[in-house]
Design a protein around this motif. Structure first.
Motif, PDB file in Angstrom:
ATOM      1  N   GLU A 196       0.834  -1.209   0.000  1.00 30.47           N
ATOM      2  CA  GLU A 196       0.000   0.000   0.000  1.00 30.47           C
ATOM      3  C   GLU A 196       0.866   1.256   0.000  1.00 30.47           C
ATOM      4  OE1 GLU A 196      -3.894  -0.126  -0.450  1.00 30.47           O
ATOM      5  OE2 GLU A 196      -3.219   1.607   0.733  1.00 30.47           O
ATOM      6  N   ILE A 197       1.800   1.277   0.969  1.00 28.58           N
ATOM      7  CA  ILE A 197       2.631   2.465   1.149  1.00 28.58           C
ATOM      8  C   ILE A 197       3.478   2.730  -0.090  1.00 28.58           C
ATOM      9  CG2 ILE A 197       4.543   3.468   2.500  1.00 28.58           C
ATOM     10  CD1 ILE A 197       2.290   3.376   4.314  1.00 28.58           C
ATOM     11  N   PHE A 198       4.052   1.666  -0.637  1.00 27.30           N
ATOM     12  CA  PHE A 198       4.924   1.887  -1.789  1.00 27.30           C
ATOM     13  C   PHE A 198       4.125   2.240  -3.036  1.00 27.30           C
ATOM     14  CE2 PHE A 198       8.138   0.270   0.915  1.00 27.30           C
ATOM     15  CZ  PHE A 198       9.322   0.777   0.414  1.00 27.30           C
ATOM     16  N   ALA A 199       2.902   1.696  -3.121  1.00 24.51           N
ATOM     17  CA  ALA A 199       2.086   1.992  -4.301  1.00 24.51           C
ATOM     18  C   ALA A 199       1.426   3.365  -4.183  1.00 24.51           C
ATOM     19  CB  ALA A 199       1.012   0.910  -4.475  1.00 24.51           C
ATOM     20  N   ARG A 200       0.860   3.667  -3.017  1.00 25.51           N
ATOM     21  CA  ARG A 200       0.124   4.919  -2.866  1.00 25.51           C
ATOM     22  C   ARG A 200       0.541   5.648  -1.591  1.00 25.51           C
ATOM     23  NH1 ARG A 200      -3.474   2.013  -5.455  1.00 25.51           N
ATOM     24  NH2 ARG A 200      -4.027   0.857  -3.582  1.00 25.51           N
ATOM     25  N   PRO A 201       1.762   6.185  -1.533  1.00 27.80           N
ATOM     26  CA  PRO A 201       2.140   6.932  -0.343  1.00 27.80           C
ATOM     27  C   PRO A 201       1.267   8.166  -0.200  1.00 27.80           C
ATOM     28  CG  PRO A 201       3.741   7.266  -2.090  1.00 27.80           C
ATOM     29  CD  PRO A 201       2.801   6.211  -2.569  1.00 27.80           C
ATOM     30  N   LEU A 236      10.948  10.489   1.067  1.00 26.59           N
ATOM     31  CA  LEU A 236      11.864   9.410   1.435  1.00 26.59           C
ATOM     32  C   LEU A 236      12.030   8.431   0.275  1.00 26.59           C
ATOM     33  CD1 LEU A 236      10.855   8.399   5.084  1.00 26.59           C
ATOM     34  CD2 LEU A 236      12.974   9.506   4.364  1.00 26.59           C
ATOM     35  N   MET A 237      10.935   8.159  -0.424  1.00 28.24           N
ATOM     36  CA  MET A 237      11.015   7.204  -1.527  1.00 28.24           C
ATOM     37  C   MET A 237      11.806   7.771  -2.698  1.00 28.24           C
ATOM     38  SD  MET A 237       7.287   5.519  -1.023  1.00 28.24           S
ATOM     39  CE  MET A 237       7.067   4.928  -2.644  1.00 28.24           C
ATOM     40  N   ARG A 238      11.672   9.056  -2.901  1.00 22.83           N
ATOM     41  CA  ARG A 238      12.475   9.675  -3.968  1.00 22.83           C
ATOM     42  C   ARG A 238      13.959   9.623  -3.620  1.00 22.83           C
ATOM     43  NH1 ARG A 238      10.896  15.501  -5.682  1.00 22.83           N
ATOM     44  NH2 ARG A 238      12.650  15.193  -7.106  1.00 22.83           N
ATOM     45  N   ALA A 239      14.258   9.575  -2.312  1.00 21.21           N
ATOM     46  CA  ALA A 239      15.660   9.614  -1.881  1.00 21.21           C
ATOM     47  C   ALA A 239      16.359   8.265  -2.025  1.00 21.21           C
ATOM     48  CB  ALA A 239      15.739  10.082  -0.428  1.00 21.21           C
ATOM     49  N   GLU A 290      18.183  10.322 -13.400  1.00 22.20           N
ATOM     50  CA  GLU A 290      18.263  11.595 -12.695  1.00 22.20           C
ATOM     51  C   GLU A 290      19.723  11.952 -12.534  1.00 22.20           C
ATOM     52  OE1 GLU A 290      15.792  12.852  -9.073  1.00 22.20           O
ATOM     53  OE2 GLU A 290      14.873  10.987  -9.741  1.00 22.20           O
ATOM     54  N   ASP A 291      20.032  13.211 -12.690  1.00 23.63           N
ATOM     55  CA  ASP A 291      21.438  13.608 -12.639  1.00 23.63           C
ATOM     56  C   ASP A 291      21.972  13.537 -11.225  1.00 23.63           C
ATOM     57  OD1 ASP A 291      21.354  14.031 -15.275  1.00 23.63           O
ATOM     58  OD2 ASP A 291      20.882  16.169 -15.113  1.00 23.63           O
ATOM     59  N   ARG A 292      21.126  13.942 -10.294  1.00 27.21           N
ATOM     60  CA  ARG A 292      21.627  14.020  -8.933  1.00 27.21           C
ATOM     61  C   ARG A 292      20.730  13.216  -8.008  1.00 27.21           C
ATOM     62  NH1 ARG A 292      23.370  18.896  -6.250  1.00 27.21           N
ATOM     63  NH2 ARG A 292      21.314  19.835  -6.537  1.00 27.21           N
ATOM     64  N   LEU A 293      21.366  12.688  -6.982  1.00 25.46           N
ATOM     65  CA  LEU A 293      20.611  11.961  -5.981  1.00 25.46           C
ATOM     66  C   LEU A 293      19.709  12.964  -5.264  1.00 25.46           C
ATOM     67  CD1 LEU A 293      20.823   9.018  -5.388  1.00 25.46           C
ATOM     68  CD2 LEU A 293      22.363   9.542  -3.514  1.00 25.46           C
ATOM     69  N   TYR A 294      18.440  12.586  -5.103  1.00 19.76           N
ATOM     70  CA  TYR A 294      17.524  13.501  -4.437  1.00 19.76           C
ATOM     71  C   TYR A 294      17.734  13.451  -2.921  1.00 19.76           C
ATOM     72  CZ  TYR A 294      13.228  15.563  -2.722  1.00 19.76           C
ATOM     73  OH  TYR A 294      12.333  16.342  -2.069  1.00 19.76           O
ATOM     74  N   SER A 295      17.755  14.584  -2.277  1.00 18.09           N
ATOM     75  CA  SER A 295      17.730  14.575  -0.820  1.00 18.09           C
ATOM     76  C   SER A 295      16.715  15.596  -0.357  1.00 18.09           C
ATOM     77  CB  SER A 295      19.109  14.864  -0.240  1.00 18.09           C
ATOM     78  OG  SER A 295      19.437  16.200  -0.484  1.00 18.09           O
ATOM     79  N   ILE A 296      16.099  15.283   0.795  1.00 18.13           N
ATOM     80  CA  ILE A 296      15.035  16.165   1.278  1.00 18.13           C
ATOM     81  C   ILE A 296      15.658  17.469   1.750  1.00 18.13           C
ATOM     82  CG2 ILE A 296      13.114  16.351   2.886  1.00 18.13           C
ATOM     83  CD1 ILE A 296      13.280  13.259   3.133  1.00 18.13           C
TER      84      ILE A 296
END
Lengths: 327, 305, 301
Positions: A243-248, A256-259, A267-273
């Motif tokens: 559930e969480i991974f499909a529809r956060p 957090l998932m983008r990170a 993506e050129d750069r690692l995403y950080s919050i």
């Protein structure tokens, strides 16, 4: 039958000179036998303090559990005596700690330290029996030639082996709940995977309830049944793993998932919050994540979000949770 | 392990050589060694004979060689005052000093460690504040002053204990406390801070998480680890017990080497002084070596390195 | 000696900042221990001004007025702290004793501190055989029973104030050398020292301009603590009759005298005893305060 563990509105505060830190501020979750709960969040979000509070081992002096209930097999652990609590620690609820390099006592042999839970919880005194039990536990966690390792001292073992020893120590007394507090953070990447696999195997074999604390969502994805995301001392989203991974539904979970670094993602750069986790001594009015939230709206800065449920077991603490799931 | 022992042995040997150099120059500091090393009533011929045997006209290294030869063969010369070999006179009194030193060591170790541990586990509490006061007073008030105050209260005013001399267990009490005074304070301080450091470690947390009873957490897990710095301080303190005996023995009329040294100095019995200083120092250095090897037993990281 | 130092509680100083922060003087005086400082100022003041403010000649014998008690214990203001067995004024002798204690204490601390610091700088900076030689000598001096050797040396050279000072310097430099050497080793690895070397500074210039200023703070702290130790040692030696020779009044000598009159006139031991204890306690408290102010490793406490 009551669930294995039910934490209700747990509040743990730290009294510091510069104010009261609400390290855990109303945490609620439950766990069944055989289930693994992933507890995820940045450092300082209250994951570790939550775990320490369950077994009532907070840093002396400053930390205090000020409210809530911790029901373990239906019994409130916050009501029992210190001596009863001690008998539960290491027998029914056991821990795998963060840093195996510093978690074993340097002056006692592996065998000596592994015998302790058996001595103190099962009253085992017979040397032959103790030895056999220890060797058995070491074999179970995949330590090669355990007969010899028993006499070794911690500094003679590698980090991965030490974490196996800590794990063996945790399962010796057949616990029903295992709490692993960032068990792989201090280890090499290759060893991390081995230890995670070991914990998962052990959990399945003994049908344990397990809480796995981590700041790494990818670890959760591989090992857990459900996940609770913590931010500023609260669970901001909880639900079954798919559930969480499909529809956060919480923007923080999405961040957090983008990170998570992924192979093949363009993506050129690692995403950080962006920004810093908030200071739990001075929480802002409204949603504590608002200052860092990519989806922030005006209401967020003055209205504290309440929990919203989606189905029976997915909940999120965000004013826009409804629309988040739709996108 | 062997490497550690060998390097410690070499270090010890060098130190003993260093001590022999210091003692060698001791008699030559005053300019005319014969004036110190021969009884005042000796004749001019005796003086010449001594000069000859010590090689006082030879260059210093040769003289030092003769001195070392004497040490190795156990010949430290005769005491003027007692008319027998200085080594025998020394060995006659040394056990008395050791007995007192042992009693002081027990007082210092038991007192310092127990108060220090109590202070650490009740950090910030009343006992803890008491440890701070004890540590401070121990550092600031000299042991001979404590000795005199003890005599004043317990012997002169209250008449509970004999003022001086060595006869039976009662006579040990005051000199042992006075002699242990400084070390007890230092050990209290060290035990407290060492225990506080150890109590913060992850392995103490894991021991508690395992459900180890608090008493075992403190004494089995924490104390054993805190012991290494405590023992290394203690081994340094042993020197104080023997060195401080000079003063303590004088106050309590204790028939040990401290008192003997004072007597020897005032009667200008320099062969005896040399013997006392050299043998006592060497003894202490060897004792330190023993303690260092003991660490290896306590801490497997040293033993197995 | 160990492969895993991460769990040893001893190595906390490793990553500490080296350069001390500069702050205003007023800020630096925070928490100044007022009572100890006052006591010290009184001791120093009476020591310096002794010849002017002494009510009596400290060596003037008056057998008709012997063993007088202090004021408050049936004594008179003629002799505020009473008189000893020869009728000498205890207060005046106490002032003389303060003078000697301070003179010996300060001279020895200056001498031994200079010697110890110099050897530490040489050993720590040049390493190699210079270091080995100095370190072994340090070990030897720290390993011998200090008081035993000190009295033997004093016995050999004869007791006098000058000899006493020289012997105590000779016997106490090693403590400074041991502690300061490890400080030097820490500082010499710092970037600004490497930079100075690269820039072609001479060793003498690096030692004096770059390293020395960085070990001054621990040196001051150490010297303060040593000052009280030296005063105690001086008192011990005088007590044994091997310090400053009579009739010069010393605190240790007064104690030794007084001991014979325990039960007869206790003030003869208690008065110099209080003087020694109060002085040493005050110096120690000042030392603790200085350590917290000056030594960056203790600043977080």
């Amino acid at each position: 039958m009551p669930p294995l563990l039910e934490v209700k509105n747990l509040q743990t505060h730290f009294i510091t000179r510069s104010g009261v830190a609400r390290a855990v501020d109303g945490v609620t979750f439950s766990l069944e036998r055989g289930q693994t709960l992933g507890l995820v969040g940045e450092s300082g979000s209250g994951k570790s303090v939550t775990c320490s509070s369950i077994v009532r081992l907070l840093p002396k002096g400053s930390g205090r559990i000020v409210g809530g209930e911790v029901l373990f097999e239906g019994r409130n652990l916050l009501d029992i005596s210190e001596n009863e609590m001690r008998r539960i620690r290491g027998s029914q609820i056991s821990f795998v700690t963060q840093d195996p390099m510093t978690s074993l006592n340097p002056v006692y042999s592996i065998g000596n330290q592994m015998e302790e839970p058996l001595r103190y919880h099962q009253g085992m005194r017979n040397h032959g029996q103790l030895h056999a039990k220890v060797v058995e536990a070491l074999t179970q966690v995949g330590i090669p030639s355990p007969e010899r390792r028993v006499k070794d001292y911690p500094h003679q073992l590698s980090g991965g082996q030490r974490q196996r020893v800590v794990t063996a120590m945790a399962i010796e007394c057949q616990p029903s709940l295992l709490i692993a507090d960032e068990p792989t953070t201090a280890l090499d990447v290759t060893v991390q995977i081995q230890i995670l696999r070991l914990l998962k195997d052990v959990q399945k074999e003994l049908n344990l309830g397990m809480i796995l604390v981590t700041h790494d969502l990818s670890v959760i994805a591989r090992t857990c049944d459900k996940v609770a995301v913590m931010y500023a001392g609260r669970i901001v989203e909880e639900g079954p793993i798919d559930e969480i991974f499909a529809r956060p539904r919480h923007p923080y979970t999405r961040s957090l998932m983008r990170a998570i670094p992924q192979i093949g993602r363009k993506e050129d750069r690692l995403y950080s919050i962006p920004g810093q986790p908030p200071d739990v001594r001075r929480l802002p009015q409204g949603c504590p994540f608002a200052p860092r939230c990519p989806d922030v709206i005006d209401r967020c800065t003055h209205e504290a979000p309440t929990e919203q449920f989606f189905g029976s077991n997915h909940r999120a603490r965000c004013l826009r949770a409804e629309e988040m799931g739709a996108s | 392990m062997t490497g550690y022992i060998v390097s410690r042995l070499i270090q010890t040997l060098v130190t003993i050589v260093g001590i022999s150099v210091v003692v060698f120059f001791l008699a030559r500091l005053s300019g005319d060694a014969t004036a110190l090393l021969i009884p005042p009533e000796a004749t001019a011929e005796d003086r010449e004979a001594l000069k000859e045997s010590l090689g006082l006209d030879d260059p210093l290294p040769v003289q030092y060689g003769i001195f070392v030869k004497g040490i190795i063969t156990g010949d430290f010369g005769d005491s003027f005052r007692f008319g027998e070999p200085a080594l025998d006179v020394f060995l006659d009194r040394f056990p008395n000093t050791l007995k007192l030193a042992a009693a002081s060591a027990v007082v210092a170790l038991l007192g310092g460690v127990s108060v220090g541990v109590l202070g650490a586990i009740r950090a910030g509490g009343f006992v803890d504040r008491l440890t701070t006061v004890i540590a401070l007073l121990g550092q600031a008030i000299p042991s001979f002053l404590i000795g005199i105050m003890l005599i004043l209260f317990f012997a002169v005013e209250l008449r509970w204990l004999p003022t001086s001399g060595m006869a039976g267990p009662k006579t040990f009490i005051m000199p042992a406390i006075a002699s242990a005074w400084y070390s007890m304070a230092a050990l209290t301080r060290m035990t407290r801070s060492s225990m506080l450091d150890v109590m913060e470690t992850d392995y103490i947390r894991l021991a508690r998480l395992k459900g180890v009873p608090e008493r075992a957490v403190i004494w089995k897990h924490a104390f054993r680890n805190a012991l290494v710095p405590i023992l290394s301080l203690f081994s340094l303190q042993i020197i104080f017990f023997v060195s401080g005996s000079v003063v303590i023995e004088q106050i309590f009329a204790w028939p040990g080497i401290g008192q003997l040294t004072i007597q020897a100095i005032f009667s200008r019995d320099y062969p005896l002084v040399q013997t006392i200083v050299f043998v006592t120092s060497t003894f202490l250095v060897l004792l330190n070596l023993g303690v260092d090897l003991l660490y290896a037993v306590i801490d497997p990281r040293i033993r197995l390195a | 000696m160990t492969t895993d130092s991460s769990s040893l509680p001893l190595d906390k100083s490793v990553a500490e900042p080296i350069a001390p922060k500069r702050a205003s003087w007023l800020h630096n005086l925070r928490g100044l221990p007022v009572v100890p400082l006052t006591i010290l100022l009184i001791v120093i003041g009476t020591g310096i001004l002794a010849p002017i403010i002494q009510p009596h000649n400290p060596n003037e014998v008056d057998l008709l007025a012997s063993l007088r008690p202090p004021v408050g214990f049936d004594g008179t203001w003629e002799h505020p702290l009473g008189t000893d067995e020869l009728g000498r004024d205890v207060l005046s002798r106490l002032m003389d004793g303060a003078q000697i204690s301070l003179l010996v204490g300060i001279a020895v601390v200056l001498g031994a501190g200079t010697l110890g610091a110099t050897l530490a700088l040489l050993a720590g900076y040049f390493r190699g055989w210079v270091d080995i030689l100095i370190s072994r000598a340090t070990d030897t001096f720290l390993a011998v029973p200090f008081l035993l050797v000190a009295i033997s040396v004093v016995g050999a050279v004869g007791a006098s104030t000058r000899n006493l000072i020289l012997v105590l310097i000779f016997m106490t430099w090693a403590g400074y050398a041991r502690v300061l050497r490890s400080e030097v080793l820490r500082v010499r690895e710092a970037d600004f020292v490497r930079l100075a070397k690269v820039a072609g500074c001479s060793p003498a210039r690096i030692i004096i301009r770059h390293i020395l200023p960085n070990i001054v703070n621990p040196l001051i702290v150490l010297a303060t603590l040593q000052l009280s130790a030296v005063i105690v040692i001086e008192a011990s030696l005088s007590f044994l009759g091997l310090g400053v020779p009579a009739p010069q009044a010393t605190w240790g000598g007064m104690l030794a005298n007084g001991k014979a009159y325990l039960g007869v006139q206790n003030s003869l031991t208690i008065v110099p005893g209080i003087a020694i204890a109060a002085t040493c306690l005050s110096i120690n408290l000042m030392g603790d305060w200085l350590r917290v102010r000056l030594d960056p490793r203790f600043r977080q406490l």
